[in-house]
Write a protein that holds these residues in place. Structure first.
Motif, mmCIF file in Angstrom:
data_model
loop_
_atom_site.group_PDB
_atom_site.id
_atom_site.type_symbol
_atom_site.label_atom_id
_atom_site.label_comp_id
_atom_site.label_asym_id
_atom_site.label_seq_id
_atom_site.Cartn_x
_atom_site.Cartn_y
_atom_site.Cartn_z
ATOM 1 N N TRP A 78 -4.235 69.649 -16.352
ATOM 2 C CA TRP A 78 -5.421 70.198 -15.231
ATOM 3 C C TRP A 78 -4.871 70.553 -13.926
ATOM 4 N N ARG A 79 -3.674 70.032 -13.644
ATOM 5 C CA ARG A 79 -3.044 70.349 -12.087
ATOM 6 C C ARG A 79 -2.648 71.836 -12.322
ATOM 7 N N GLU A 80 -1.855 72.056 -13.436
ATOM 8 C CA GLU A 80 -1.265 73.349 -13.522
ATOM 9 C C GLU A 80 -2.272 74.386 -13.642
ATOM 10 N N ALA A 81 -3.585 74.060 -14.252
ATOM 11 C CA ALA A 81 -4.649 75.029 -14.368
ATOM 12 C C ALA A 81 -5.663 75.110 -13.196
ATOM 13 N N LEU A 119 -9.459 71.545 -23.989
ATOM 14 C CA LEU A 119 -10.754 71.074 -23.318
ATOM 15 C C LEU A 119 -11.244 72.144 -22.171
ATOM 16 N N VAL A 120 -10.210 72.743 -21.527
ATOM 17 C CA VAL A 120 -10.428 73.520 -20.356
ATOM 18 C C VAL A 120 -10.250 75.082 -20.928
ATOM 19 N N GLY A 121 -10.191 75.325 -22.342
ATOM 20 C CA GLY A 121 -10.315 76.651 -22.707
ATOM 21 C C GLY A 121 -8.975 77.207 -22.989
ATOM 22 N N GLU A 122 -7.824 76.423 -22.964
ATOM 23 C CA GLU A 122 -6.441 76.760 -23.387
ATOM 24 C C GLU A 122 -5.804 77.941 -22.229
ATOM 25 N N PRO A 123 -5.725 77.516 -20.858
ATOM 26 C CA PRO A 123 -5.275 78.294 -19.867
ATOM 27 C C PRO A 123 -3.791 78.511 -20.009
ATOM 28 N N LEU A 124 -3.002 77.594 -20.357
ATOM 29 C CA LEU A 124 -1.657 77.469 -20.446
ATOM 30 C C LEU A 124 -0.940 77.787 -21.768
ATOM 31 N N SER A 125 0.139 78.641 -21.642
ATOM 32 C CA SER A 125 0.662 79.109 -22.758
ATOM 33 C C SER A 125 1.420 77.828 -23.552
ATOM 34 N N GLN A 126 1.932 78.161 -24.813
ATOM 35 C CA GLN A 126 2.710 77.266 -25.561
ATOM 36 C C GLN A 126 4.104 76.926 -24.857
ATOM 37 N N GLU A 127 4.596 78.068 -24.300
ATOM 38 C CA GLU A 127 6.028 77.856 -23.516
ATOM 39 C C GLU A 127 5.545 77.100 -22.452
ATOM 40 N N LYS A 128 4.405 77.197 -21.520
ATOM 41 C CA LYS A 128 4.188 76.434 -20.494
ATOM 42 C C LYS A 128 4.071 74.931 -20.979
ATOM 43 N N LEU A 129 3.245 74.607 -22.131
ATOM 44 C CA LEU A 129 3.196 73.151 -22.528
ATOM 45 C C LEU A 129 4.548 72.693 -22.719
ATOM 46 N N LEU A 130 5.418 73.281 -23.491
ATOM 47 C CA LEU A 130 6.790 73.216 -23.906
ATOM 48 C C LEU A 130 7.494 72.647 -22.668
ATOM 49 N N GLU A 131 7.562 73.257 -21.541
ATOM 50 C CA GLU A 131 8.065 72.989 -20.223
ATOM 51 C C GLU A 131 7.575 71.874 -19.780
ATOM 52 N N LEU A 132 6.411 71.477 -19.786
ATOM 53 C CA LEU A 132 5.700 70.200 -19.279
ATOM 54 C C LEU A 132 6.011 69.166 -20.165
#
Length: 315
Positions: A78-81, A119-132
């Motif tokens: 949520w912070r990133e988005a 829950l917020v419409g998937e604004p982050l890519s899979q690559e960003k999720l991997l990084e997090l």
């Protein structure tokens, strides 16, 4: 981006993982078909409210609250988005026992990331999720295959990007995991390791990892046997696992190509042909019982798909 409603929820299916597989310390891991299911739902309350409901006796010691890994991961999304955090309830069906070396903490991190993103419409890519995920966990070997599935070799490149290589795993190679009743935390296992290692040990591991990956790709048992050796972490960790060395030896005598510590342990992982899986699993459990430790074994393949989510009916 979509602001989630109170009562809105998602179901996230996250696989267990085995990390290191001998010489691949902190870079090699594989997803296994043992899944934790997380029902994440938005509820009334402040941004620090996180309610946790565990189904199953293994997770009775786990607690909710803002410091829970699931909620910490959700808040990172949520912070990133650019979204305001919301209160969450998590109902978790545990198949991956905590503190056993099967990536239970990785499932919590990945569930929080994937669920909050959904829950917020998937604004982050899979690559960003991997990084997090890697940033939260501190190392990639569990969270990466938990998120994307399969056998993954992950490295931080000179470009400072995390690079993930999906490696092949032959259908001829079967996995036997022996899961003991004892627990071992990752932090305890890491404290047992030295701050530096001799260059010959590092060189041996590089060679062993090459042999292991080729053996897993082709199903060549001789290569797997020579590849399942480590000098970076296992020599310092076997002493933390009651009866571990005896169980490893029993697996090999029963026909396994090799037997290693799964992740930080204490679960042990043996690789073998399908024809000897039952004998290997029985030998591992019986030997552990002789050492005063109850255990169970599972014969597994590799889960090629990663974490998945689906919406839940509005409540």
């Amino acid at each position: 981006m979509v602001r989630p409603q109170i009562g809105q929820g998602v179901l996230v299916d996250v696989p267990a993982t085995t990390a290191n597989i001998g010489p691949g310390f902190d870079c090699l891991g594989a997803a296994l078909p043992l899944d934790n299911l997380f029902e994440l739902r938005c509820i009334e309350g402040g941004s620090d409210r996180f309610d946790l409901i565990i189904e199953g006796s293994e997770g009775a010691h786990l607690r909710g609250g803002p410091d829970n890994l699931v909620y910490r991961a959700a808040q990172r999304v949520w912070r990133e988005a650019g979204e305001e955090p919301v209160a969450l309830e998590a109902r978790v069906r545990l198949a991956v026992p905590p503190a056993r070396g099967l990536g239970s903490s990785a499932t919590a991190i990945v569930a929080g990331l994937v669920g909050a993103n959904a829950l917020v419409g998937e604004p982050l890519s899979q690559e960003k999720l991997l990084e997090l995920a890697i940033d939260i966990e501190g190392h990639p070997d569990n969270v990466v295959p938990s998120l994307v599935g399969g056998l993954c070799l992950t490295a931080k490149a000179a470009s400072h990007r995390w690079r993930v290589v999906r490696c092949e795993w032959s259908d001829l190679v079967r996995v036997v995991v022996a899961i003991p009743s004892i627990r071992l935390t990752t932090s305890e296992a890491r404290r047992a390791m030295p701050k530096s290692i001799p260059i010959p040990d590092a060189v041996m591991n590089l060679g062993a990892l090459t042999l292991l990956l080729q053996g897993l790709r082709t199903g060549n048992g001789d290569l797997i046997t020579d590849g399942m050796h480590d000098r970076l972490h296992e020599p310092y960790r076997w002493g933390l696992i009651q009866g571990g060395r005896a169980v490893r030896e029993a697996a090999i005598v029963a026909g396994a190509w090799g037997c290693v510590i799964s992740g930080a342990g204490p679960t042990l992982l043996a690789l073998c042909t399908d024809s000897v899986t039952e004998a290997v699993g029985q030998a591992m459990v019986t030997t552990w019982e002789r050492e005063g430790v109850t255990a169970r074994s599972d014969v597994l393949g590799i889960r090629h798909r990663g974490s998945q989510w689906e919406p839940l009916p509005l409540r």
